[in-house]
Design a protein around this motif. Structure first.
Motif, short mmCIF file in Angstrom:
data_model
loop_
_atom_site.label_atom_id
_atom_site.label_comp_id
_atom_site.label_asym_id
_atom_site.label_seq_id
_atom_site.Cartn_x
_atom_site.Cartn_y
_atom_site.Cartn_z
N ASP A 15 0.81 -1.21 0.00
CA ASP A 15 0.00 0.00 0.00
C ASP A 15 0.85 1.26 0.00
OD1 ASP A 15 -2.37 -1.44 0.08
OD2 ASP A 15 -2.44 -1.46 2.28
N LYS A 16 0.36 2.27 -0.69
CA LYS A 16 0.91 3.62 -0.58
C LYS A 16 -0.02 4.39 0.35
CE LYS A 16 2.57 7.58 -3.21
NZ LYS A 16 2.03 8.52 -2.22
N THR A 17 0.49 4.82 1.49
CA THR A 17 -0.37 5.33 2.57
C THR A 17 -0.58 6.83 2.56
OG1 THR A 17 1.55 5.46 4.05
CG2 THR A 17 0.29 3.41 4.06
N ASP A 18 0.13 7.56 1.71
CA ASP A 18 0.02 9.02 1.71
C ASP A 18 -0.84 9.55 0.58
OD1 ASP A 18 1.71 9.40 3.96
OD2 ASP A 18 3.45 9.01 2.69
N GLY A 19 -1.73 8.70 0.07
CA GLY A 19 -2.59 9.12 -1.02
C GLY A 19 -1.86 9.18 -2.35
N ILE A 20 -2.59 9.57 -3.38
CA ILE A 20 -2.03 9.69 -4.72
C ILE A 20 -2.45 11.03 -5.29
CG2 ILE A 20 -2.01 8.79 -7.07
CD1 ILE A 20 -2.39 6.03 -5.95
N GLY A 21 -1.49 11.83 -5.70
CA GLY A 21 -1.77 13.10 -6.37
C GLY A 21 -1.70 12.93 -7.87
N TYR A 22 -0.47 12.92 -8.38
CA TYR A 22 -0.22 12.71 -9.80
C TYR A 22 0.46 11.37 -10.02
CZ TYR A 22 -0.93 17.78 -10.34
OH TYR A 22 -1.45 19.05 -10.33
N LEU A 23 0.16 10.75 -11.15
CA LEU A 23 0.89 9.55 -11.60
C LEU A 23 1.45 9.84 -12.98
CD1 LEU A 23 -0.18 5.85 -11.32
CD2 LEU A 23 0.79 6.71 -13.43
N ARG A 24 2.75 9.68 -13.11
CA ARG A 24 3.41 9.86 -14.41
C ARG A 24 4.15 8.59 -14.77
NH1 ARG A 24 6.29 15.87 -13.99
NH2 ARG A 24 4.38 17.10 -14.19
N LEU A 25 4.16 8.26 -16.04
CA LEU A 25 4.91 7.10 -16.51
C LEU A 25 5.28 7.31 -17.98
CD1 LEU A 25 2.89 5.21 -18.48
CD2 LEU A 25 1.86 4.72 -16.26
N TRP A 26 6.25 6.50 -18.42
CA TRP A 26 6.64 6.48 -19.82
C TRP A 26 6.18 5.15 -20.42
CZ3 TRP A 26 9.42 10.26 -22.59
CH2 TRP A 26 9.80 11.36 -21.83
N ALA A 27 5.71 5.20 -21.66
CA ALA A 27 5.23 3.99 -22.32
C ALA A 27 5.48 4.06 -23.81
CB ALA A 27 3.74 3.78 -22.04
N ALA A 28 5.59 2.87 -24.44
CA ALA A 28 5.75 2.77 -25.89
C ALA A 28 5.42 1.36 -26.32
CB ALA A 28 7.18 3.12 -26.31
N ARG A 29 5.14 1.19 -27.59
CA ARG A 29 4.94 -0.15 -28.13
C ARG A 29 6.29 -0.87 -28.26
NH1 ARG A 29 1.72 2.54 -32.00
NH2 ARG A 29 3.16 1.94 -33.67
N TYR A 30 6.29 -2.16 -28.06
CA TYR A 30 7.47 -2.98 -28.30
C TYR A 30 7.92 -2.77 -29.74
CZ TYR A 30 10.39 -7.22 -28.21
OH TYR A 30 11.43 -8.12 -28.26
N LYS A 31 9.21 -2.58 -29.93
CA LYS A 31 9.72 -2.09 -31.21
C LYS A 31 9.31 -2.95 -32.41
CE LYS A 31 13.78 -0.25 -31.18
NZ LYS A 31 15.26 -0.06 -31.17
N GLU A 32 9.26 -4.27 -32.28
CA GLU A 32 8.98 -5.14 -33.41
C GLU A 32 7.49 -5.27 -33.72
OE1 GLU A 32 10.84 -8.91 -32.87
OE2 GLU A 32 12.74 -8.23 -33.73
#
Length: 387
Positions: free
Chosen positions: A224-241
Motif C-alpha cells: 500500500d501507498k499510505t500518503d494518497g495519490i496526487g499525480y501519476l506519471r509514466l513512460w510507455a511505448a509499443r514494443y519495437k517489433e
C-alpha cells in the motif's frame, strides 16, 4: 466565500502570464512566444515555470526529468504550464553559471516555480533553447518544496530483482524494487532486450498471459501507498517489433488488491517512448495497477513510474492584483519599480546585510557583482548582479 476560494486560486494558477515583447523583466516573452521566434539568436527576457531538468541528448534521444529525483544538471526546462509534460512545449535553459545555487538536486524547492531570465534564443540540445544568460530573476522566497511529495518512483533497472513464476516468459513473476515496493507481474516480464522501449536499461514488458493469447498483461503494487495519490506519471511505448496498435489503463485499489477501480482506460500507446500524466488526487491508502486494455498480442513497455502523494500544489496561489515592488538586475546595479513607498533590505546569501533603503517609483541601487537576497514587505527574491 470559502467554497469559491479554491476555484479563484485555480483560475489564477492556470491563466497564462500576460504576453510581453521580451524587452524587459516587466514584459517578458512567454515560452510559447519564445518558441515561435524559432532561434532568431536575439536576446530576450523569457518567463516560465521550471518544470524539470534536461540531462542529455544521445543517439537521437532526449534524456530529461520532469519529476523528482533530480540529478542536478546544468539545464532547466521551462514551460507556460506548471504541469506541462510535452517536450515540444518546453525550452531548455542553460544554467551553468547558476548551477551551484539553483540546480534541482540540491535546490528542489525551485521546481514548479516561475523563473524569468534574459538570454539568447538559440539551438540547445537540438531544441529551441535559451543560452548565454545576462539576467536571472529567481523565484520569490520563501518557497514550498513540492519535491518532498514525490518519493515514489520505479525505474525497473535491476534485473536480479525480477523473479519469474515459471519457465514461460509471460507466466509472470515479482519485481522486488529497491526504490518503492514489490510489484506483481502477470502476462508481463522484465524487458531489457534491444527491442524493448526503455528509458535506460530496462522496462516492464506487458503482453498477454500466454504471450500471443490469454488475458491482457499487467503489473501492480503488492504494498500500500499510505500518503494518497496526487499525480501519476509514466513512460510507455509499443514494443519495437510490434506494428499494430495497443493501449493501457490505470486502476486503483483501496482494499489491498481485492478489487480495482478503473481511473483511465484505453490510453493509446505511441510508437516512441512518450510520457503520460494522470491527475488522480485521492487521499488515503492505495495500490496501483497498470494494465494492457486491448486483447492484441502487441507488447507494450512501461518505465519510469512516478507517483506523488496527495497534496495541493503550492503554485496554486492567489496572485495579488498589483505587485507593490518589482526587482531585477542590471550590470552593477539592482533595479526597482515600486508602486508605493517601501523599505527593502539587501543581504548576501550568507545573511550579511549589505544595504537598507526606503524606495519609491523607479530607480536603481549600485551593487558589486554577486548573489543577493532582497527582502521587501511582501516577499524575498534572489538577485544575481553581473559586472
Amino acid at each position: 466565500m470559502k467554497q469559491l476560494l479554491p476555484l479563484i486560486l485555480l483560475i489564477a494558477h492556470i491563466l497564462p502570464i500576460m504576453a510581453g515583447d521580451g524587452s524587459s523583466a516587466q514584459s517578458p516573452l512567454t515560452v510559447t512566444q519564445a518558441l515561435a521566434r524559432k532561434n532568431d539568436h536575439k536576446s530576450y527576457y523569457v518567463s516560465g515555470y521550471i518544470v524539470g531538468e534536461y540531462r542529455d541528448y544521445s543517439n537521437n534521444k532526449h534524456f530529461y526529468y520532469l519529476a523528482p529525483p533530480f540529478d542536478g544538471t546544468s539545464a532547466y526546462l521551462i514551460a507556460d504550464d506548471v504541469d506541462e509534460i510535452d517536450l515540444n512545449r518546453m525550452m531548455p535553459v542553460q544554467i551553468k553559471d547558476y548551477v551551484d545555487n539553483y540546480n534541482l538536486d540540491e535546490n528542489p524547492q525551485y521546481w514548479h516555480k516561475r523563473l524569468t531570465v534574459k538570454g539568447t534564443l538559440t539551438d540547445y540540445f537540438t531544441l529551441p533553447g535559451i543560452k548565454n544568460l545576462t539576467d536571472w530573476i529567481a523565484p520569490a522566497e520563501p518557497l514550498d518544496d513540492e519535491a518532498r511529495y514525490w518519493n515514489f518512483y520505479e525505474t525497473f533497472e535491476t534485473k536480479k530483482a525480477y523473479t519469474p513464476d515459471g519457465s514461460q516468459m509471460y507466466s509472470g513473476g515479482t519485481y522486488a524494487s529497491a526504490e518503492t515496493c514489490l510489484w506483481k507481474f502477470v502476462g508481463a516480464t522484465y524487458g531489457n532486450s534491444s527491442n524493448d522501449m526503455k528509458w535506460d536499461n530496462a522496462a516492464a514488458h506487458l503482453r498477454l498471459t500466454e504471450s500471443t493469447s490469454g488475458e491482457p498483461g499487467y503489473i501492480c503494487m503488492l504494498a500500500d501507498k499510505t500518503d494518497g495519490i496526487g499525480y501519476l506519471r509514466l513512460w510507455a511505448a509499443r514494443y519495437k517489433e510490434d506494428k499494430g496498435s495497443a493501449s493501457f489503463g490505470i486502476f486503483l485499489s483501496n482494499d489491498q488488491g481485492k478489487s480495482w477501480e478503473a481511473i483511465q482506460t484505453d490510453v493509446a500507446i505511441e510508437k516512441e517512448l512518450t510520457e503520460y500524466q494522470f491527475k488522480i488526487m485521492r487521499p488515503g491508502t492505495w495500490r496501483v495497477k497498470i494494465a494492457k486494455t486491448d486483447n492484441s498480442a502487441n507488447g507494450i513497455d512501461i518505465d519510469n513510474i512516478h507517483i506523488s502523494d496527495y497534496y495541493t500544489p503550492s503554485a496554486v496561489v492567489a496572485a495579488p492584483a498589483e505587485i507593490p515592488v518589482r526587482l531585477w538586475s542590471a550590470p552593477g546595479a539592482l533595479c526597482f519599480e515600486a508602486s508605493q513607498p517601501a523599505d527593502i533590505r539587501i543581504y548576501t546569501l550568507a545573511g550579511v546585510l549589505v544595504n537598507e533603503q526606503h524606495i519609491a517609483g523607479h530607480g536603481s541601487l549600485p551593487l558589486p557583482a554577486g548573489f543577493y537576497l532582497v527582502s521587501t514587505p511582501t516577499t524575498q527574491v534572489k538577485i544575481i548582479v553581473r559586472e
